[in-house]
Design an enzyme around this catalytic site. Structure first.
Site, PDB file in Angstrom:
ATOM      1  N   ASP A 223       0.944  -1.125  -0.090  1.00  0.00           N
ATOM      2  CA  ASP A 223      -0.093  -0.253  -0.286  1.00  0.00           C
ATOM      3  C   ASP A 223       1.054   1.176  -0.068  1.00  0.00           C
ATOM      4  OD1 ASP A 223      -2.521   1.460  -0.047  1.00  0.00           O
ATOM      5  OD2 ASP A 223      -2.830   1.127   1.798  1.00  0.00           O
ATOM      6  N   ASP A 240       3.784   2.183   8.423  1.00  0.00           N
ATOM      7  CA  ASP A 240       2.619   1.123   7.963  1.00  0.00           C
ATOM      8  C   ASP A 240       2.393   0.243   7.086  1.00  0.00           C
ATOM      9  OD1 ASP A 240       1.237   3.084   9.141  1.00  0.00           O
ATOM     10  OD2 ASP A 240       0.745   4.826   7.546  1.00  0.00           O
TER      11      ASP A 240
END
Length: 291
Positions: A223, A240
């Site tokens: 992502d 993340d």
């Protein structure tokens, strides 16, 4: 946030008084403990948690006598909230980022399926529950994210990648190195910077290195965007990573890798950097084990 509340060091040996009436001294102690439960300070959960890779950095405080002070949430998201924690032991203190994943009733699961392909559960019942998204399966998925990010960060840190050090995993809470200033100001995201072409080119070189280390360990971010890359004092740090994709085990692994290359190269190219996603993808493929 999952925390372990204050306790007396002799709780295991504690016996209630024979009389039903507590003394004034006992009541004062109970009132103090009650106050402690609401002052945002708890004993460190480090002794009960899963620890990050060895050797741990010198700033990691492992003492069971350390206390954690919750300084508030500084980042919210669909999957988790991140709070700033000050862990203190005697005269030493360190700032940590505590990422608390949401439970099954408060998370978004629409993106989970593709990322979870290739991951294996220990029991066939768990595998079926995840595949069919039963209530039990959704709970398992929620629990997987913290463990997945902790595992990936541990592998990447050991490989020398520019990621936060994962201090501990405690249930669905991941506590890691805080990337920012000593007064608690988080480092800006790449998307927030107004870099010159020269500065952007230097950051792109750093990014190629960290993505290469991911590929070396068999992962892609999954992502990647300028919103999950931090820049602190000129140093790029990748964050993340709960959805990091197993490039070989996931049937869509290389599609995720290509998408990561496209997303990040588009941002750098718009800032005058010679960032070709096809070249980056080909270079990373050379690093993938058994690709």
């Amino acid at each position: 946030m999952t925390t372990r509340t204050r306790r007396r060091f002799d709780d295991d040996d504690f016996e209630p008084p024979a009389s039903g009436w507590a003394s004034d001294a006992d009541r004062n102690i109970d009132e103090q403990i009650h106050d402690d439960l609401h002052d945002g300070i708890t004993y460190s959960t480090y002794p009960d948690a899963i620890h990050g890779p060895d050797p741990a950095p010198a700033w990691v405080t492992a003492s069971p006598g350390a206390t954690d002070t919750d300084l508030g949430v500084f980042k919210t998201g669909k999957e988790a909230d991140v709070s700033l924690i000050r862990r203190t032991h005697r005269d030493n203190s360190v700032l940590l980022a505590a990422k608390q994943y949401r439970d099954a009733q408060h998370r978004m699961f629409h993106r989970d399926a593709g990322y979870l392909e290739g991951r294996r559960m220990r029991k066939s019942r768990e595998t079926r529950a995840v595949a069919t998204r039963t209530a039990f399966g959704r709970e398992l998925i929620a629990g997987q994210w913290a463990a997945a990010e902790f595992s990936v960060l541990s592998h990447l840190w050991t490989a020398g990648a520019a990621v936060p050090y994962p201090v501990q995993l405690y249930g669905t809470q991941l506590m890691m190195e805080f990337i920012g200033s000593s007064d608690g100001v988080a480092a800006p995201r790449l998307a927030q910077l107004r870099s010159s072409a020269h500065e952007a080119a230097a950051l792109y070189t750093q990014l190629r290195d960290v993505l290469g280390r991911l590929a070396d360990t068999g992962y892609t971010h999954g992502d990647l965007s300028p919103y999950n890359v931090l820049v602190h004092d000129g140093r790029l740090v990748l964050i993340d990573l709960p959805q990091a994709v197993d490039l070989v085990g996931n049937p869509q692994g290389f599609a995720f890798l290509r998408r990561d290359c496209d997303n990040i190269c588009t941002w750098f190219a718009a800032r005058g950097v010679n960032a070709d996603p096809s070249i980056l993808f080909d270079d990373l493929m050379l690093s993938v084990p058994s690709a």
